[in-house]
Design a protein around this motif. Structure first.
Motif, PDB file in Angstrom:
ATOM      1  N   LEU A 185      -7.620  15.407  -6.982  1.00  0.00           N
ATOM      2  CA  LEU A 185      -7.947  14.006  -6.769  1.00  0.00           C
ATOM      3  C   LEU A 185      -6.700  13.339  -6.211  1.00  0.00           C
ATOM      4  CD1 LEU A 185      -9.804  13.151 -10.094  1.00  0.00           C
ATOM      5  CD2 LEU A 185     -10.852  13.314  -7.816  1.00  0.00           C
ATOM      6  N   MET A 186      -6.863  12.477  -5.196  1.00  0.00           N
ATOM      7  CA  MET A 186      -5.729  11.777  -4.588  1.00  0.00           C
ATOM      8  C   MET A 186      -6.074  10.322  -4.342  1.00  0.00           C
ATOM      9  SD  MET A 186      -3.971  14.254  -1.756  1.00  0.00           S
ATOM     10  CE  MET A 186      -3.429  15.912  -2.164  1.00  0.00           C
ATOM     11  N   THR A 187      -5.034   9.503  -4.291  1.00  0.00           N
ATOM     12  CA  THR A 187      -5.245   8.112  -3.911  1.00  0.00           C
ATOM     13  C   THR A 187      -5.536   8.041  -2.410  1.00  0.00           C
ATOM     14  OG1 THR A 187      -2.830   7.880  -3.758  1.00  0.00           O
ATOM     15  CG2 THR A 187      -3.879   7.150  -5.775  1.00  0.00           C
ATOM     16  N   SER A 192       0.834  -1.214   0.000  1.00  0.00           N
ATOM     17  CA  SER A 192       0.000   0.000   0.000  1.00  0.00           C
ATOM     18  C   SER A 192       0.859   1.251   0.000  1.00  0.00           C
ATOM     19  CB  SER A 192      -0.942  -0.002   1.215  1.00  0.00           C
ATOM     20  OG  SER A 192      -0.181  -0.030   2.424  1.00  0.00           O
ATOM     21  N   SER A 193       2.111   1.123  -0.454  1.00  0.00           N
ATOM     22  CA  SER A 193       2.999   2.289  -0.483  1.00  0.00           C
ATOM     23  C   SER A 193       2.798   3.082  -1.764  1.00  0.00           C
ATOM     24  CB  SER A 193       4.461   1.846  -0.383  1.00  0.00           C
ATOM     25  OG  SER A 193       4.859   1.163  -1.560  1.00  0.00           O
ATOM     26  N   GLY A 194       3.193   4.338  -1.727  1.00  0.00           N
ATOM     27  CA  GLY A 194       3.109   5.210  -2.886  1.00  0.00           C
ATOM     28  C   GLY A 194       1.757   5.888  -2.984  1.00  0.00           C
ATOM     29  N   ASN A 195       1.727   7.075  -3.568  1.00  0.00           N
ATOM     30  CA  ASN A 195       0.483   7.811  -3.746  1.00  0.00           C
ATOM     31  C   ASN A 195       0.589   8.760  -4.930  1.00  0.00           C
ATOM     32  OD1 ASN A 195       1.936   9.962  -1.940  1.00  0.00           O
ATOM     33  ND2 ASN A 195       1.557   8.229  -0.565  1.00  0.00           N
ATOM     34  N   ILE A 196      -0.571   9.095  -5.465  1.00  0.00           N
ATOM     35  CA  ILE A 196      -0.687   9.921  -6.664  1.00  0.00           C
ATOM     36  C   ILE A 196      -1.727  11.002  -6.410  1.00  0.00           C
ATOM     37  CG2 ILE A 196      -1.382   9.948  -9.101  1.00  0.00           C
ATOM     38  CD1 ILE A 196      -0.703   6.943  -9.197  1.00  0.00           C
ATOM     39  N   SER A 197      -1.484  12.194  -6.943  1.00  0.00           N
ATOM     40  CA  SER A 197      -2.514  13.239  -6.934  1.00  0.00           C
ATOM     41  C   SER A 197      -2.534  13.935  -8.280  1.00  0.00           C
ATOM     42  CB  SER A 197      -2.263  14.258  -5.818  1.00  0.00           C
ATOM     43  OG  SER A 197      -1.063  14.977  -6.048  1.00  0.00           O
ATOM     44  N   LEU A 198      -3.687  14.525  -8.601  1.00  0.00           N
ATOM     45  CA  LEU A 198      -3.856  15.226  -9.864  1.00  0.00           C
ATOM     46  C   LEU A 198      -4.695  16.473  -9.610  1.00  0.00           C
ATOM     47  CD1 LEU A 198      -4.603  13.505 -13.252  1.00  0.00           C
ATOM     48  CD2 LEU A 198      -5.828  15.571 -12.607  1.00  0.00           C
ATOM     49  N   ARG A 199      -4.240  17.604 -10.143  1.00  0.00           N
ATOM     50  CA  ARG A 199      -4.964  18.858  -9.953  1.00  0.00           C
ATOM     51  C   ARG A 199      -6.220  18.872 -10.832  1.00  0.00           C
ATOM     52  NH1 ARG A 199      -3.006  24.008  -8.332  1.00  0.00           N
ATOM     53  NH2 ARG A 199      -0.818  23.469  -8.780  1.00  0.00           N
ATOM     54  N   THR A 200      -7.329  19.345 -10.272  1.00  0.00           N
ATOM     55  CA  THR A 200      -8.578  19.516 -11.024  1.00  0.00           C
ATOM     56  C   THR A 200      -8.938  20.999 -11.037  1.00  0.00           C
ATOM     57  OG1 THR A 200      -9.993  19.234  -9.075  1.00  0.00           O
ATOM     58  CG2 THR A 200      -9.356  17.228 -10.270  1.00  0.00           C
ATOM     59  N   ASP A 201     -10.038  21.333 -11.692  1.00  0.00           N
ATOM     60  CA  ASP A 201     -10.445  22.738 -11.771  1.00  0.00           C
ATOM     61  C   ASP A 201     -10.772  23.321 -10.405  1.00  0.00           C
ATOM     62  OD1 ASP A 201     -10.149  22.736 -14.512  1.00  0.00           O
ATOM     63  OD2 ASP A 201     -12.266  22.304 -14.908  1.00  0.00           O
ATOM     64  N   ASP A 202     -11.229  22.469  -9.479  1.00  0.00           N
ATOM     65  CA  ASP A 202     -11.674  22.985  -8.184  1.00  0.00           C
ATOM     66  C   ASP A 202     -10.954  22.343  -6.999  1.00  0.00           C
ATOM     67  OD1 ASP A 202     -12.753  20.494  -8.590  1.00  0.00           O
ATOM     68  OD2 ASP A 202     -14.828  21.062  -8.132  1.00  0.00           O
ATOM     69  N   GLY A 203      -9.809  21.713  -7.235  1.00  0.00           N
ATOM     70  CA  GLY A 203      -9.056  21.097  -6.134  1.00  0.00           C
ATOM     71  C   GLY A 203      -8.146  20.002  -6.631  1.00  0.00           C
ATOM     72  N   ARG A 214     -13.695   5.617  -5.614  1.00  0.00           N
ATOM     73  CA  ARG A 214     -13.314   5.814  -4.220  1.00  0.00           C
ATOM     74  C   ARG A 214     -12.107   6.728  -4.037  1.00  0.00           C
ATOM     75  NH1 ARG A 214     -13.536   0.175  -1.039  1.00  0.00           N
ATOM     76  NH2 ARG A 214     -13.248   1.659   0.686  1.00  0.00           N
ATOM     77  N   LEU A 215     -11.576   7.285  -5.127  1.00  0.00           N
ATOM     78  CA  LEU A 215     -10.475   8.244  -4.993  1.00  0.00           C
ATOM     79  C   LEU A 215     -10.924   9.433  -4.151  1.00  0.00           C
ATOM     80  CD1 LEU A 215      -9.019   8.348  -8.619  1.00  0.00           C
ATOM     81  CD2 LEU A 215      -8.173   7.041  -6.672  1.00  0.00           C
ATOM     82  N   SER A 216     -10.006  10.000  -3.426  1.00  0.00           N
ATOM     83  CA  SER A 216     -10.307  11.143  -2.560  1.00  0.00           C
ATOM     84  C   SER A 216     -10.405  12.407  -3.399  1.00  0.00           C
ATOM     85  CB  SER A 216      -9.202  11.321  -1.521  1.00  0.00           C
ATOM     86  OG  SER A 216      -8.892  10.101  -0.889  1.00  0.00           O
ATOM     87  N   LYS A 217     -11.475  13.167  -3.204  1.00  0.00           N
ATOM     88  CA  LYS A 217     -11.617  14.461  -3.870  1.00  0.00           C
ATOM     89  C   LYS A 217     -11.476  15.559  -2.826  1.00  0.00           C
ATOM     90  CE  LYS A 217     -14.383  17.176  -7.060  1.00  0.00           C
ATOM     91  NZ  LYS A 217     -15.585  17.216  -7.943  1.00  0.00           N
ATOM     92  N   LEU A 218     -10.505  16.458  -3.030  1.00  0.00           N
ATOM     93  CA  LEU A 218     -10.248  17.555  -2.104  1.00  0.00           C
ATOM     94  C   LEU A 218     -10.583  18.872  -2.791  1.00  0.00           C
ATOM     95  CD1 LEU A 218      -8.505  15.148  -1.035  1.00  0.00           C
ATOM     96  CD2 LEU A 218      -6.851  16.823  -0.243  1.00  0.00           C
ATOM     97  N   ASP A 219     -11.094  19.832  -2.009  1.00  0.00           N
ATOM     98  CA  ASP A 219     -11.350  21.144  -2.589  1.00  0.00           C
ATOM     99  C   ASP A 219     -10.060  21.956  -2.615  1.00  0.00           C
ATOM    100  OD1 ASP A 219     -10.931  22.197  -0.013  1.00  0.00           O
ATOM    101  OD2 ASP A 219     -13.062  22.517   0.381  1.00  0.00           O
ATOM    102  N   ASP A 220     -10.146  23.211  -3.040  1.00  0.00           N
ATOM    103  CA  ASP A 220      -8.923  23.995  -3.214  1.00  0.00           C
ATOM    104  C   ASP A 220      -8.284  24.443  -1.906  1.00  0.00           C
ATOM    105  OD1 ASP A 220     -10.758  25.903  -2.487  1.00  0.00           O
ATOM    106  OD2 ASP A 220     -10.626  27.051  -4.345  1.00  0.00           O
ATOM    107  N   THR A 221      -8.904  24.093  -0.767  1.00  0.00           N
ATOM    108  CA  THR A 221      -8.277  24.338   0.536  1.00  0.00           C
ATOM    109  C   THR A 221      -7.644  23.069   1.102  1.00  0.00           C
ATOM    110  OG1 THR A 221     -10.235  23.832   1.887  1.00  0.00           O
ATOM    111  CG2 THR A 221     -10.044  26.078   1.004  1.00  0.00           C
TER     112      THR A 221
END
Length: 211
Positions: free
Chosen positions: A39-41, A26-37, A54-61
């Motif tokens: 997406l992360m593993t 379960s090592s390693g992680n990825i994130s990608l910038r979206t228009d409003d925040g 089930r990917l995590s969606k974070l806002d711009d904060t």
């Protein structure tokens, strides 16, 4: 790219890196910038078995708005994004050869790997070593942020690489190039080696700024 496409791409890239043994368990992680925040593993997830829904969606904060809880190392990703306005994605792995190099005594903390190949210079450039911090220590995020102001890639001591790219493909290409260069460095270690000259490195930097 739609959000649905971005979710599929994260899962595709994660599975590819896992199947090629660039990350384990379960090592390693990825994130990608979206228009409003972002997406992360999710925390505790395997990059080889990610579920787009089930990917995590974070806002711009950086607040979780949907999906599973994000990786415990989300603060590393956010620190990179704060300092690198053009970063579209961040990848962090515990890849074997890069971690091995990060454990060596006597390496240059300002520039860990020598310019063995043109593609390493083009995709990574100068690679600083971040001192060791315990997993989850927020001081690690501060150290990463300071380095990210000048570097798109860094190596965490006794831990692994973190790389930002203008896109997820660029970040994955760069972290794979870093891992391959670490492997070459270990293979060549202790042997007389011809590296690229400073003049050759500067020429590459002018022609191909890191992505």
């Amino acid at each position: 790219m739609s959000e649905a496409q971005a979710r599929e791409l994260i899962c595709e890239m994660g599975r590819s890196m896992f199947e090629r043994r660039l990350t384990f368990g379960s090592s390693g992680n990825i994130s990608l910038r979206t228009d409003d925040g972002w997406l992360m593993t999710p925390t505790g997830s395997s990059l080889g078995r990610l579920d787009p829904a089930r990917l995590s969606k974070l806002d711009d904060t950086g607040r979780l708005v949907s999906g599973d809880a994000p990786t415990k190392e989300s603060f590393l990703h956010l620190a990179m994004y704060r300092e690198r306005a053009k970063a579209g994605a961040v990848v962090h792995l515990h890849s074997t050869h890069s971690v091995a190099v990060s454990c060596l005594d006597g390496i240059d903390h300002e520039d860990v790997l020598p310019p063995i190949t043109a593609y390493y210079v083009m995709r990574v450039g100068k690679l600083p070593l971040i001192p060791y911090y315990a997993p989850g220590d927020k001081a690690l995020g501060e150290a990463v942020g300071r380095a990210a102001a000048r570097h798109n890639a860094m190596l965490l001591a006794n831990h692994g690489p973190v790389v930002a790219g203008t896109s997820l493909s660029a970040a994955v290409d760069a972290i794979e190039e870093l891992e391959e260069t670490a492997r070459l460095y270990l293979l060549l270690h202790g042997r007389p080696t011809r590296y690229l000259t400073p003049e050759q490195v500067e020429d590459l930097k002018r022609r191909f700024p890191p992505q």
